[in-house]
Scaffold this motif. Structure first.
Motif: not given
Length: 270
Positions: A27-33
């Motif tokens: 979840x901590x990298x979801x905004x980077x997808x």
């Protein structure tokens, strides 16, 4: 930069078998997808996703008789910067740690702090608490343990790694994070993608990677005892006390692994 990640994992089974998978980007990298991460099963059985107690994204499915192939893909934006280095990061007094961080000081399935505390203090007792101590632990483990896939064993613990001096990336992480816990530094296990970005190309098949994070100055910092130098392009999938908490696939019945393919490549503009 943009990084293309994905996997294809095939299992064979004789009868319908429930599974839990932990193959999603954290979840901590979801905004980077960029766009949408896709995870699908063949045959097309439904996958129900949920968050576990550590905040990781898990999926539930029932693999049909004959087996199942799991495929995933995503395009991820990444800063292109190497892992952060913070020499001034401080080690917090244990009595001042947040309640939810204390868990990462305690023994766990593969991290026997009780067996390694005396060893840890004999090796690192004279190091400066904080970043210097965590870095010294990584350097020791990097030099003490020989990497090799032939040394992999799913039952190997941190104490085994110390005694045998050989293992794979998860073993480096288990030993280093156990030493950190012994020395009063909260540490947690991490799994994710890490391709050959910023280093010479490795022709060996890609794999998911294991590393750890240490809690210093009120935040989590990445450490990697296997490579022992900052790397570019890590994409976190899951965190936990140790590898038992972040198994990629868990089957509730007999399954045989038939195919395991991982991709993590920088997308180069034409």
């Amino acid at each position: 930069m943009e990084i293309k990640v994905g996997f294809e994992i095939a299992h064979a089974t004789l009868q319908p078998t429930p599974m839990v998978i932990m193959l999603s980007i954290h979840p901590s990298r979801r905004q980077d997808i960029i766009g949408t991460e896709t995870i699908a099963a063949e045959p097309n059985v439904p996958i129900k996703f949920y968050n576990d107690s550590f905040g990781n994204i898990c999926g539930r499915l029932v693999a049909p008789a004959g087996g199942v192939t799991l495929r995933g893909s995503a395009l991820v934006h990444d800063s292109g910067l190497p892992d952060a280095i913070a020499p001034t990061a401080q080690q917090s007094p244990i009595d001042q740690l947040p309640d939810d961080i204390l868990l990462y000081l305690m023994a766990s399935r593969y991290c026997e702090t009780d067996k390694l505390t005396d060893v840890a203090w004999s090796l690192f007792g004279n190091t400066q608490p904080g970043w210097e101590r965590a870095a010294a632990i990584c350097t020791f483990v990097h030099n003490h343990v020989t990497f090799g896939y032939q040394h992999a064993h799913h039952m190997k613990s941190a104490h085994d790694v110390y005694a045998q001096g050989a293992g794979v990336c998860r073993d480096f992480a288990h030993l280093a994070l156990t030493f950190c816990r012994c020395m009063g530094i909260p540490a947690r296990y991490c799994t994710g993608y890490m391709g050959d970005i910023g280093i010479p190309y490795d022709p060996a098949p890609m794999d998911f990677s294991g590393w750890f994070e240490a809690y210093l100055s009120g935040r989590w910092y990445t450490f990697d005892a296997r490579h022992n130098k900052p790397r570019i392009g890590r994409i976190l999938m899951a965190t936990g006390r140790d590898a038992a908490d972040v198994a990629l696939t868990t089957s509730f019945g007999r399954m045989d692994l038939m195919k395991f393919l991982v991709v993590s490549d920088e997308v180069v503009a034409a």
